[in-house]
Write an enzyme that holds these catalytic residues in place. Sequence first.
Site, mmCIF file in Angstrom:
data_model
loop_
_atom_site.group_PDB
_atom_site.id
_atom_site.type_symbol
_atom_site.label_atom_id
_atom_site.label_comp_id
_atom_site.label_asym_id
_atom_site.label_seq_id
_atom_site.Cartn_x
_atom_site.Cartn_y
_atom_site.Cartn_z
ATOM 1 N N CYS A 162 -1.765 -4.061 -7.720
ATOM 2 C CA CYS A 162 -2.572 -2.843 -7.696
ATOM 3 C C CYS A 162 -1.695 -1.598 -7.731
ATOM 4 O O CYS A 162 -1.138 -1.186 -6.715
ATOM 5 C CB CYS A 162 -3.460 -2.836 -6.447
ATOM 6 N N CYS A 181 -2.812 1.271 -5.509
ATOM 7 C CA CYS A 181 -2.523 1.077 -4.076
ATOM 8 C C CYS A 181 -1.032 1.288 -3.785
ATOM 9 O O CYS A 181 -0.674 1.876 -2.782
ATOM 10 C CB CYS A 181 -2.859 -0.332 -3.609
ATOM 11 N N ASP A 182 -0.169 0.751 -4.638
ATOM 12 C CA ASP A 182 1.246 0.640 -4.279
ATOM 13 C C ASP A 182 2.201 1.462 -5.137
ATOM 14 O O ASP A 182 3.398 1.514 -4.842
ATOM 15 C CB ASP A 182 1.679 -0.841 -4.350
#
Length: 322
Positions: free
Chosen positions: A143, A146-147
């Site tokens: 992701c 997200c990261d």
Amino acid sequence: MTHHAVRTVVIVGSGPAGHTAAIYAARANLKPLMIEGLHRGGIPGGQLMITNDVENYPGFPHKIAGPDLMKHFRDQSIAQGVEIVTDDVTKVDLSKRPFTLTVGDGKGPHVLARTLIVATGAQAKWLGLPSEHALQGKGVSACAVCDGAFFRKQDVVVVGGGDTAMEEASYLSGLCRTVTVVHRRSDFRASKTMQDRVRANPKIKLVLDTVVEEVLDPSKGEVTGARVKNLKTKELSVIDCTGFFVAIGHTPNTDLFVGQLDHHENGYLRTKPGSTYTSVPGVFACGDVQDFTYRQAVTAAGSGCMAALDAERWMALHDPHG
Ligand code: NDP
């Protein structure tokens, strides 16, 4: 076994499909209960929670962030009186009606349901390499939204050739120094628009006909590169990177239903064409858990509406006093 009062409609899942089903069921006065799940580190709301900008959900001409869109869905469910439980369903028994659902550790009351709407969605696939597993959360991710921020001004690899890979690569190019897309064929599966965007981006390099053999370096406990093999020349090489993003598609979240609901060979739940009926009367499925063709937020929402209408009509026919 303790349990709640029998509910007319219980919805499992809280993405666009689940919330649309909930909104329609609430408006039909079926007093739905939604069990929204704790997936993805405690964030319900499905895959849009890990999606950056959504530009193709009708009604939002100036694009909207995935989590903001899901907040609208959830707020609308609450405004319509949907009761929401924030926990995972850990077991279901569909062998007799009302259906029984175990929630969380099972110590609390069970949920009994006259009809069940399955909207559990799908989740990202992994390559299945031991090194990939060992380095998850240590530089390996599925992701970018997200990261990605962890890899600011660094070099990253994205694996895959579909729209997800293109989207992840484009997003990461805004943060990282370089992005290398590794794809196992020379043709991309992604839509032309997304491909063109990636090809025109000077920060993104494409490495085609190539598979990843190992993510380096598990012995160091961090990502230092990817050992890859060109399938045409059989040549091995290492791409230096500190972030490794896997974007190779999704698998449906059907663990709860294995052996109880019919599914296709690829694991997606089988629904009667043109409806949301599953193989068990009174159980309906909508959204990505049963859709491997379209997989869009708007099609998921559309099928959520179908599931609520199917459940309402099924109740009227088969359980009119329920
Ligand atoms: P896809 O199934 O479309 O693509 C998966 C990609 O990963 C393919 O290129 C495939 O290669 C590759 N792949 C699969 N398994 C492996 C493996 N084991 N090793 C190496 N490579 C592998 O999945 P997506 O998640 O990209 O897209 C799913 C759906 O969601 C599509 O309908 C897409 O259009 C949609 N989508 C739309 C977006 C948008 O419009 N904004 C954004 C993201 C997704 P191969 O091609 O060789 O099979």
